[in-house]
Design a protein around this motif. Sequence first.
Motif, PDB file in Angstrom:
ATOM      1  N   ASP A 188       0.878  62.981 -27.261  1.00 38.56           N
ATOM      2  CA  ASP A 188       1.973  63.931 -26.988  1.00 38.56           C
ATOM      3  C   ASP A 188       2.294  63.831 -25.494  1.00 38.56           C
ATOM      4  OD1 ASP A 188      -0.502  65.036 -26.301  1.00 38.56           O
ATOM      5  OD2 ASP A 188       0.157  67.098 -26.630  1.00 38.56           O
ATOM      6  N   ASP A 222      -3.367  64.788 -18.353  1.00 38.91           N
ATOM      7  CA  ASP A 222      -4.389  64.085 -19.128  1.00 38.91           C
ATOM      8  C   ASP A 222      -3.870  62.940 -19.999  1.00 38.91           C
ATOM      9  OD1 ASP A 222      -3.305  66.083 -20.766  1.00 38.91           O
ATOM     10  OD2 ASP A 222      -5.163  66.377 -21.873  1.00 38.91           O
ATOM     11  N   ASP A 223      -2.712  63.096 -20.657  1.00 39.11           N
ATOM     12  CA  ASP A 223      -2.230  61.973 -21.475  1.00 39.11           C
ATOM     13  C   ASP A 223      -1.910  60.755 -20.614  1.00 39.11           C
ATOM     14  OD1 ASP A 223      -1.473  62.813 -24.528  1.00 39.11           O
ATOM     15  OD2 ASP A 223      -1.357  64.513 -23.172  1.00 39.11           O
ATOM     16  N   ASN A 226       2.501  68.619 -26.156  1.00 40.52           N
ATOM     17  CA  ASN A 226       2.630  69.209 -24.821  1.00 40.52           C
ATOM     18  C   ASN A 226       4.071  69.612 -24.558  1.00 40.52           C
ATOM     19  OD1 ASN A 226       0.071  69.203 -23.535  1.00 40.52           O
ATOM     20  ND2 ASN A 226       0.176  66.995 -23.341  1.00 40.52           N
ATOM     21  N   ILE A 276      -4.666  61.714 -28.981  1.00 45.12           N
ATOM     22  CA  ILE A 276      -4.787  62.663 -27.870  1.00 45.12           C
ATOM     23  C   ILE A 276      -3.645  63.681 -27.882  1.00 45.12           C
ATOM     24  CG2 ILE A 276      -6.241  61.222 -26.410  1.00 45.12           C
ATOM     25  CD1 ILE A 276      -3.800  60.200 -24.958  1.00 45.12           C
ATOM     26  N   GLY A 277      -3.096  63.906 -29.060  1.00 43.34           N
ATOM     27  CA  GLY A 277      -2.097  64.958 -29.265  1.00 43.34           C
ATOM     28  C   GLY A 277      -2.355  65.605 -30.613  1.00 43.34           C
ATOM     29  N   ASP A 319      -7.975  64.317 -22.405  1.00 39.20           N
ATOM     30  CA  ASP A 319      -7.711  63.044 -23.069  1.00 39.20           C
ATOM     31  C   ASP A 319      -8.442  61.888 -22.388  1.00 39.20           C
ATOM     32  OD1 ASP A 319      -6.030  64.609 -24.575  1.00 39.20           O
ATOM     33  OD2 ASP A 319      -4.203  63.946 -23.564  1.00 39.20           O
TER      34      ASP A 319
HETATM   35 CA   LIG Z   1      -2.544  65.114 -25.074  1.00 39.41          CA
END
Ligand SMILES: [Ca+2]
Length: 352
Positions: free
Chosen positions: A37, A44-45, A69, A159-160, A276
């Motif tokens: 996301d 973090d992403d 996000n 990671i979302g 993440d």
């Molecule tokens: Ca994320």
Amino acid sequence: MCAALAAAGAAERSPDGSAPQERESLGRAHRIIVDTDFALPPQDDGLALAFALNSPELEIVGVTTVAGNYNLPRANADLLRMLEIAGRTDVRVYAGARRPLAHPVDEYARTHYGRWWSDDPAPAPPGGFATLALQSEPAADFIARTVAAAPGEIEILAIGPLTNIAAAIQNQPAVARGVKRLTIMGGAIAALPDGAGNATPNAEFNFWVDPEAARIVLRSGIPITLSPLNVSRKTALERSAYAAIVASRTPVAELVESQMGPRYARDANFRPHMYDEVAAASVVDPTLVRTRRMFVDVDDHHGIGYGTSIGGDAQWPGAEAARAVDVQYDIDNARFMRLFVERLSSRRRPGR
Ligand SMILES: [Ca+2]
């Protein structure tokens, strides 16, 4: 590499600075899909993606986007732009879900956390919109096709919110048998230390945005490593590590400085947790984290526990369908940060 970081926690070092355990665990090839996301500024992403792009152990077969996000148009625009900044226009991007599977857009969602539900057009990313384009294939189709073409070989770093993964499983149940391993940043386990939520008192954001998807994925039978808030809360991007990354003067480091520098300048105590990034690093080197085998399920009832993940050492009434997964609960911060700073400071090009 930052000398202070290198010195911290370094016991036996080889001439290249790595410990024997590190050399042993690094170097294995992972063919991986990153599901994110994404949004700039690169917290973090973005940092996790930069880490993955600069890790020769990972062959990124594609990146898929999801609302979380922020909304999907922004995830797409910001991700494509960051790939251009990183010089990685070889990476293919597939647009995913605009909305969670079933999450109602209620007043709490509108006023409390994120704008995953919005239809706002994406604002221009730093330097303007990318010329790099999205692939035409939807993310869930790409995931299913890629896994079917190489059963047992493809890993996913999610990671979302898990909407795309759940949709791929719903559309093609064989996906659940074909994924080699799925590493998820998500959840918070109250039975372990530091297990409070961050979207609600007990629910972690990624799982709260799409609890139905999280439940489908956790129950799917895919081998799962869960990187919950419990382990995130044991980390921080300290000023010294941030400064070491910025000093490398790579294009990504300059982006990090332009976007995160004001926070570090404004707030002497700014030391954001790393979410993440931990999940990404644990794919490259699983020995960085300690895990516990636990049964984990997600509450998808529309009540006060909506989106809460619950983990236990055994199944409990109502969770007979819960599967055992590997839950990260602690991390070797010295080694993690050494690896993270090294990768964020490097200038890896495609094919190297
Ligand atoms: Ca994320």
